[in-house]
Design a protein around this motif. Structure first.
Motif, short mmCIF file in Angstrom:
data_model
loop_
_atom_site.label_atom_id
_atom_site.label_comp_id
_atom_site.label_asym_id
_atom_site.label_seq_id
_atom_site.Cartn_x
_atom_site.Cartn_y
_atom_site.Cartn_z
N GLY A 141 -40.33 -10.78 -8.67
CA GLY A 141 -41.52 -11.20 -9.40
C GLY A 141 -42.59 -11.83 -8.55
N VAL A 142 -42.21 -12.78 -7.69
CA VAL A 142 -43.20 -13.50 -6.89
C VAL A 142 -43.97 -12.57 -5.96
CG1 VAL A 142 -43.51 -15.30 -5.16
CG2 VAL A 142 -41.98 -15.69 -7.09
N PRO A 143 -43.31 -11.68 -5.19
CA PRO A 143 -44.08 -10.74 -4.35
C PRO A 143 -44.97 -9.81 -5.17
CG PRO A 143 -41.81 -10.86 -3.62
CD PRO A 143 -41.86 -11.57 -4.93
N CYS A 144 -44.50 -9.38 -6.34
CA CYS A 144 -45.32 -8.49 -7.17
C CYS A 144 -46.56 -9.20 -7.67
CB CYS A 144 -44.50 -7.98 -8.35
SG CYS A 144 -43.33 -6.67 -7.94
N LEU A 145 -46.42 -10.46 -8.08
CA LEU A 145 -47.58 -11.22 -8.53
C LEU A 145 -48.58 -11.43 -7.40
CD1 LEU A 145 -46.01 -13.93 -10.87
CD2 LEU A 145 -47.36 -11.94 -11.53
N ALA A 146 -48.06 -11.67 -6.20
CA ALA A 146 -48.94 -11.82 -5.05
C ALA A 146 -49.70 -10.53 -4.77
CB ALA A 146 -48.13 -12.24 -3.82
N LEU A 147 -49.00 -9.40 -4.87
CA LEU A 147 -49.63 -8.10 -4.62
C LEU A 147 -50.66 -7.79 -5.70
CD1 LEU A 147 -49.72 -5.55 -2.89
CD2 LEU A 147 -47.91 -4.59 -4.32
N ILE A 148 -50.36 -8.12 -6.96
CA ILE A 148 -51.30 -7.88 -8.06
C ILE A 148 -52.59 -8.66 -7.84
CG2 ILE A 148 -51.72 -8.30 -10.52
CD1 ILE A 148 -48.66 -7.82 -10.92
N SER A 149 -52.46 -9.94 -7.59
CA SER A 149 -53.64 -10.78 -7.39
C SER A 149 -54.47 -10.29 -6.21
CB SER A 149 -53.23 -12.23 -7.16
OG SER A 149 -52.46 -12.71 -8.24
N THR A 150 -53.78 -9.91 -5.13
CA THR A 150 -54.47 -9.49 -3.92
C THR A 150 -55.18 -8.17 -4.11
OG1 THR A 150 -52.80 -10.64 -2.60
CG2 THR A 150 -54.15 -8.99 -1.48
N LEU A 151 -54.53 -7.19 -4.76
CA LEU A 151 -55.16 -5.89 -4.97
C LEU A 151 -56.33 -5.98 -5.95
CD1 LEU A 151 -52.02 -3.54 -5.13
CD2 LEU A 151 -53.74 -3.68 -3.31
N GLN A 152 -56.24 -6.87 -6.91
CA GLN A 152 -57.35 -7.03 -7.86
C GLN A 152 -58.55 -7.68 -7.20
OE1 GLN A 152 -55.67 -9.24 -11.13
NE2 GLN A 152 -54.92 -7.43 -12.17
N ALA A 153 -58.32 -8.83 -6.57
CA ALA A 153 -59.44 -9.62 -6.05
C ALA A 153 -59.89 -9.21 -4.65
CB ALA A 153 -59.07 -11.10 -6.06
N GLY A 154 -58.94 -8.82 -3.81
CA GLY A 154 -59.27 -8.55 -2.42
C GLY A 154 -58.94 -7.15 -1.95
N GLY A 155 -58.73 -6.22 -2.89
CA GLY A 155 -58.33 -4.87 -2.53
C GLY A 155 -59.48 -3.90 -2.36
N TYR A 156 -59.31 -2.71 -2.92
CA TYR A 156 -60.28 -1.63 -2.73
C TYR A 156 -61.68 -2.02 -3.16
CZ TYR A 156 -62.86 2.67 -3.59
OH TYR A 156 -63.83 3.64 -3.63
N ALA A 157 -61.82 -2.63 -4.33
CA ALA A 157 -63.15 -2.95 -4.85
C ALA A 157 -63.89 -3.91 -3.92
CB ALA A 157 -63.04 -3.55 -6.25
N CYS A 158 -63.20 -4.93 -3.45
CA CYS A 158 -63.81 -5.89 -2.54
C CYS A 158 -64.24 -5.21 -1.24
CB CYS A 158 -62.83 -7.03 -2.25
SG CYS A 158 -63.46 -8.31 -1.14
N ARG A 159 -63.37 -4.38 -0.72
CA ARG A 159 -63.69 -3.67 0.52
C ARG A 159 -64.87 -2.73 0.34
NH1 ARG A 159 -62.38 0.99 3.28
NH2 ARG A 159 -61.97 0.72 5.52
N LYS A 160 -64.91 -2.05 -0.79
CA LYS A 160 -66.00 -1.11 -1.07
C LYS A 160 -67.33 -1.85 -1.20
CE LYS A 160 -67.08 3.21 -1.90
NZ LYS A 160 -66.82 4.27 -0.90
N LEU A 161 -67.34 -2.93 -1.95
CA LEU A 161 -68.56 -3.69 -2.14
C LEU A 161 -69.03 -4.31 -0.82
CD1 LEU A 161 -67.63 -5.47 -5.48
CD2 LEU A 161 -69.40 -3.74 -5.20
N ARG A 162 -68.10 -4.76 -0.02
CA ARG A 162 -68.47 -5.37 1.26
C ARG A 162 -69.14 -4.35 2.18
NH1 ARG A 162 -64.34 -7.14 6.08
NH2 ARG A 162 -65.87 -8.11 7.46
N SER A 163 -68.67 -3.11 2.15
CA SER A 163 -69.22 -2.09 3.04
C SER A 163 -70.69 -1.79 2.76
CB SER A 163 -68.40 -0.80 2.91
OG SER A 163 -68.59 -0.21 1.63
N ARG A 164 -71.13 -2.06 1.54
CA ARG A 164 -72.51 -1.73 1.16
C ARG A 164 -73.39 -2.96 0.95
NH1 ARG A 164 -76.94 -0.28 0.78
NH2 ARG A 164 -77.80 1.63 -0.15
N PHE A 165 -72.82 -4.03 0.41
CA PHE A 165 -73.63 -5.19 0.03
C PHE A 165 -73.35 -6.43 0.87
CE2 PHE A 165 -72.92 -2.66 -3.86
CZ PHE A 165 -74.24 -2.31 -4.14
N GLY A 166 -72.28 -6.42 1.69
CA GLY A 166 -71.94 -7.59 2.47
C GLY A 166 -70.85 -8.42 1.82
#
Length: 267
Positions: A141-166
């Motif tokens: 459970g604990v590793p899965c929760l860490a992965l969920i939070s990370t992929l939501q807040a700091g995953g693909y969307a964050c990386r995509k937005l950073r590449s275009r908007f900073g």
């Protein structure tokens, strides 16, 4: 003279296209979480919890299954969106050197998270509810929760937005969207205004911290380590879960033994 090789870059995506992809990723992630807890959980949480009681204890069975399903979905969703961009999972820290990046991120992220958690624990923002007595929950459970939070807040969307908007815009856009989505998913009519405001502020800060760690670290491992550091504190020779007063939707929340199923749903 040795000729200099110039790498040609493809046409840059428009701001609208980048924003659409990033928000689509976050929307699908939140939609799955809503279906998982509000639809599937409403019908099957009690039966799954009862069936897994010998393994995960009295209250953690359904949440272990839900955490595993959510983490798996987000992992596949991340892979799908990266594939559409012509990239692989190595862009998120799963390359050939992932083991070294994993341990670097865990150490560099966990220690600051732990430092931040201690003063919050001494204040009214967090309290210890139970220790990590369920070994299967700690392992799964604990590793899965860490992965969920990370992929939501700091995953693909964050990386995509950073590449275009900073980086700053990526952190702000993602945190605002995820906070609003969580408040809609877990909205309660009987919630007091001060509790609602506290939850909004807390969730926004939590998402911002994870996104900022992703921007600074360039991958998933630094924010994952930060999330673990903020979720666990040393107690009596082991680690104990923190129950965050501000948090009402599973960013830094680990279901603790002794918390009833009904209480967990209304937090």
């Amino acid at each position: 003279m040795t000729p200099t090789l110039v790498q040609k870059r493809g046409p840059q995506e428009s701001a609208a296209a980048v924003l659409l992809k990033a928000l689509s990723f976050l929307a699908l992630a939140m939609l799955f979480e809503w279906a998982l807890y509000k639809l599937f959980g409403a019908h099957f949480s009690k039966s799954i919890t009862a069936a897994l009681k010998p393994v995960f204890g009295e209250y953690q069975g359904f949440f272990a299954v839900a955490a595993l399903a959510n983490a798996a979905f987000l992992f596949v969703l991340t892979w799908a969106f990266l594939t559409l961009d012509g990239q692989g999972l190595s862009a998120m820290g799963f390359g050939k050197r992932w083991r070294y990046q994993f341990w670097d991120g865990m150490i560099l992220g966990f220690l600051p998270g732990l430092v931040l958690a201690v003063p919050l624990l001494l204040s009214t923002f967090a309290e210890i509810r139970a220790n990590t007595s369920s070994v299967p929950w700690v392992v799964l459970g604990v590793p899965c929760l860490a992965l969920i939070s990370t992929l939501q807040a700091g995953g693909y969307a964050c990386r995509k937005l950073r590449s275009r908007f900073g980086g700053a815009a990526a952190v702000l856009i993602g945190a605002v969207f995820l906070t609003a989505a969580q408040r809609l998913i877990f909205f309660r009519q009987d919630q007091k205004l001060e509790d609602f405001v506290l939850a909004v502020v807390g969730e926004f800060v939590a998402y911002s911290l994870l996104a900022l760690a992703s921007v600074r670290g360039g991958g998933l491992w630094l924010p994952a380590g930060l999330q673990l550091g903020l979720s666990l504190v040393p107690e009596r020779g082991g680690f104990a879960y923190l129950w965050w007063s501000w948090e009402r939707a599973r960013i830094f929340l680990c279901p603790a033994s002794g918390v009833s199923d009904s209480e967990f749903h209304t937090c």
